[in-house]
Design a protein around this motif. Structure first.
Motif, PDB file in Angstrom:
ATOM      1  N   ARG A 112      81.245  71.060 103.700  1.00 24.74           N
ATOM      2  CA  ARG A 112      81.766  70.879 105.062  1.00 24.74           C
ATOM      3  C   ARG A 112      82.690  72.037 105.423  1.00 24.74           C
ATOM      4  NH1 ARG A 112      83.215  64.635 104.583  1.00 24.74           N
ATOM      5  NH2 ARG A 112      81.092  63.868 104.711  1.00 24.74           N
ATOM      6  N   THR A 113      82.713  72.312 106.696  1.00 25.11           N
ATOM      7  CA  THR A 113      83.642  73.315 107.196  1.00 25.11           C
ATOM      8  C   THR A 113      84.981  72.647 107.436  1.00 25.11           C
ATOM      9  OG1 THR A 113      81.833  74.485 108.294  1.00 25.11           O
ATOM     10  CG2 THR A 113      84.072  74.989 109.040  1.00 25.11           C
ATOM     11  N   VAL A 114      86.036  73.224 106.865  1.00 23.97           N
ATOM     12  CA  VAL A 114      87.391  72.725 107.094  1.00 23.97           C
ATOM     13  C   VAL A 114      88.241  73.869 107.631  1.00 23.97           C
ATOM     14  CG1 VAL A 114      87.295  70.899 105.351  1.00 23.97           C
ATOM     15  CG2 VAL A 114      88.104  73.154 104.711  1.00 23.97           C
ATOM     16  N   GLY A 119      93.197  79.273 107.402  1.00 22.81           N
ATOM     17  CA  GLY A 119      91.886  79.742 107.803  1.00 22.81           C
ATOM     18  C   GLY A 119      90.841  78.650 107.771  1.00 22.81           C
ATOM     19  N   THR A 120      89.571  79.070 107.782  1.00 20.57           N
ATOM     20  CA  THR A 120      88.433  78.159 107.800  1.00 20.57           C
ATOM     21  C   THR A 120      87.526  78.491 106.629  1.00 20.57           C
ATOM     22  OG1 THR A 120      88.545  78.016 110.200  1.00 20.57           O
ATOM     23  CG2 THR A 120      86.470  77.396 109.194  1.00 20.57           C
ATOM     24  N   GLY A 121      86.923  77.453 106.042  1.00 15.40           N
ATOM     25  CA  GLY A 121      86.012  77.697 104.933  1.00 15.40           C
ATOM     26  C   GLY A 121      85.098  76.513 104.684  1.00 15.40           C
ATOM     27  N   GLU A 122      84.072  76.742 103.887  1.00 18.11           N
ATOM     28  CA  GLU A 122      83.120  75.710 103.481  1.00 18.11           C
ATOM     29  C   GLU A 122      83.586  75.155 102.137  1.00 18.11           C
ATOM     30  OE1 GLU A 122      79.971  74.691 104.888  1.00 18.11           O
ATOM     31  OE2 GLU A 122      80.754  75.660 106.679  1.00 18.11           O
ATOM     32  N   VAL A 123      83.685  73.835 102.035  1.00 17.71           N
ATOM     33  CA  VAL A 123      84.149  73.214 100.791  1.00 17.71           C
ATOM     34  C   VAL A 123      83.196  72.100 100.375  1.00 17.71           C
ATOM     35  CG1 VAL A 123      86.576  73.784 101.209  1.00 17.71           C
ATOM     36  CG2 VAL A 123      85.671  71.604 102.017  1.00 17.71           C
ATOM     37  N   PRO A 124      83.138  71.819  99.064  1.00 18.95           N
ATOM     38  CA  PRO A 124      82.259  70.745  98.587  1.00 18.95           C
ATOM     39  C   PRO A 124      82.774  69.366  98.971  1.00 18.95           C
ATOM     40  CG  PRO A 124      83.381  71.819  96.750  1.00 18.95           C
ATOM     41  CD  PRO A 124      83.785  72.530  97.985  1.00 18.95           C
ATOM     42  N   ALA A 140      85.013  52.682 100.060  1.00 19.00           N
ATOM     43  CA  ALA A 140      84.237  53.774  99.470  1.00 19.00           C
ATOM     44  C   ALA A 140      83.958  54.800 100.556  1.00 19.00           C
ATOM     45  CB  ALA A 140      82.937  53.225  98.891  1.00 19.00           C
ATOM     46  N   GLY A 141      83.870  56.043 100.162  1.00 13.70           N
ATOM     47  CA  GLY A 141      83.616  57.080 101.149  1.00 13.70           C
ATOM     48  C   GLY A 141      83.502  58.441 100.517  1.00 13.70           C
ATOM     49  N   GLU A 142      83.740  59.454 101.315  1.00 12.09           N
ATOM     50  CA  GLU A 142      83.647  60.826 100.848  1.00 12.09           C
ATOM     51  C   GLU A 142      84.973  61.539 101.064  1.00 12.09           C
ATOM     52  OE1 GLU A 142      78.937  61.684 101.631  1.00 12.09           O
ATOM     53  OE2 GLU A 142      80.370  62.286 103.179  1.00 12.09           O
ATOM     54  N   VAL A 143      85.239  62.489 100.181  1.00 10.58           N
ATOM     55  CA  VAL A 143      86.422  63.333 100.285  1.00 10.58           C
ATOM     56  C   VAL A 143      85.975  64.777 100.141  1.00 10.58           C
ATOM     57  CG1 VAL A 143      88.038  61.606  99.377  1.00 10.58           C
ATOM     58  CG2 VAL A 143      86.889  63.152  97.796  1.00 10.58           C
ATOM     59  N   THR A 144      86.758  65.681 100.696  1.00 11.43           N
ATOM     60  CA  THR A 144      86.476  67.092 100.463  1.00 11.43           C
ATOM     61  C   THR A 144      87.275  67.522  99.249  1.00 11.43           C
ATOM     62  OG1 THR A 144      88.190  67.708 102.068  1.00 11.43           O
ATOM     63  CG2 THR A 144      85.919  67.651 102.855  1.00 11.43           C
ATOM     64  N   VAL A 145      86.747  68.493  98.537  1.00 12.05           N
ATOM     65  CA  VAL A 145      87.374  68.988  97.311  1.00 12.05           C
ATOM     66  C   VAL A 145      87.836  70.415  97.572  1.00 12.05           C
ATOM     67  CG1 VAL A 145      87.042  69.473  94.860  1.00 12.05           C
ATOM     68  CG2 VAL A 145      85.877  67.508  95.920  1.00 12.05           C
ATOM     69  N   ILE A 146      89.152  70.616  97.462  1.00 12.13           N
ATOM     70  CA  ILE A 146      89.745  71.907  97.799  1.00 12.13           C
ATOM     71  C   ILE A 146      90.750  72.283  96.718  1.00 12.13           C
ATOM     72  CG2 ILE A 146      91.182  73.153  99.483  1.00 12.13           C
ATOM     73  CD1 ILE A 146      90.126  71.266 101.637  1.00 12.13           C
ATOM     74  N   ASP A 147      90.838  73.561  96.400  1.00  6.87           N
ATOM     75  CA  ASP A 147      91.881  74.042  95.502  1.00  6.87           C
ATOM     76  C   ASP A 147      93.179  74.086  96.307  1.00  6.87           C
ATOM     77  OD1 ASP A 147      93.580  75.289  93.741  1.00  6.87           O
ATOM     78  OD2 ASP A 147      92.433  77.149  93.616  1.00  6.87           O
TER      79      ASP A 147
END
Length: 186
Positions: A112-114, A119-124, A140-147
């Motif tokens: 997904r684009t965050v 800035g902006t980037g694509e993350v899993p 239950a759901g989805e989360v984005t994974v970001i460093d």
């Protein structure tokens, strides 16, 4: 009047009393730090929350460098808790990459684009089936994974609990003074 070391007489006794009081009170604070929910068990042994009861989750408020952050404990599959910042401005909840790897969150393959202040980037994206804030189960759901970067000052942000989850409750109350996140009854 003061002693040779500049302390008032009896200061040592007062310090001992304060330490003793702290030793007695601290375990009570840890015991009361969980989510406050009135529950009962039905005939099948399932735990149910009593209707009409406001649920409370402990909130850690951190003030640093002119910023105030509110953290809540989030657990995954009985692992954790991890300290997540409440972020009503985040449209999706985020898990730090290191935390996601430690708990074995599987990526869906979607990206997904965050956008953020950096800035902006694509993350899993990862699927979360069983997680909770305090002791309150989350859907239950989805989360984005970001460093989210290295921990700073003995701890860091291990995730963000965003409006995608918080909006499911309709309304919440963040009580900065009492250190409590109040969630209305279902």
């Amino acid at each position: 009047m003061s002693t040779r070391d500049g302390r008032a007489p009896g200061g040592s006794r007062r310090r001992r009393r304060r330490r003793l009081l702290a030793a007695l009170v601290t375990p009570l604070l840890f015991l009361s730090a969980g989510c406050v929910v009135v529950e009962d068990r039905d005939d099948t042994g399932e735990t149910r929350t009593s209707p009409g009861v406001v649920r409370e989750v402990p909130l850690r408020v951190v003030e640093q460098g002119g910023r105030t952050l509110a953290f809540v404990p989030v657990s995954f599959e009985d692992r954790g808790p991890y300290m997540f910042a409440l972020d009503t401005g985040a449209s999706t909840s985020v898990v730090d990459e290191d935390v996601a790897d430690r708990i074995g969150l599987e990526r869906t393959g979607e990206r997904r684009t965050v956008s953020g202040i950096l800035g902006t980037g694509e993350v899993p994206v990862a699927r979360v089936d069983h997680w909770e804030v305090g002791e309150l189960p989350l859907p239950a759901g989805e989360v984005t994974v970001i460093d989210l970067g290295p921990p700073r000052g003995g701890g860091g942000i291990e995730g963000l609990l965003g409006s995608d989850v918080l909006s499911d409750f309709g309304s919440i109350t963040v009580d900065y003074d009492d250190g409590v996140l109040r969630i209305p009854p279902p």
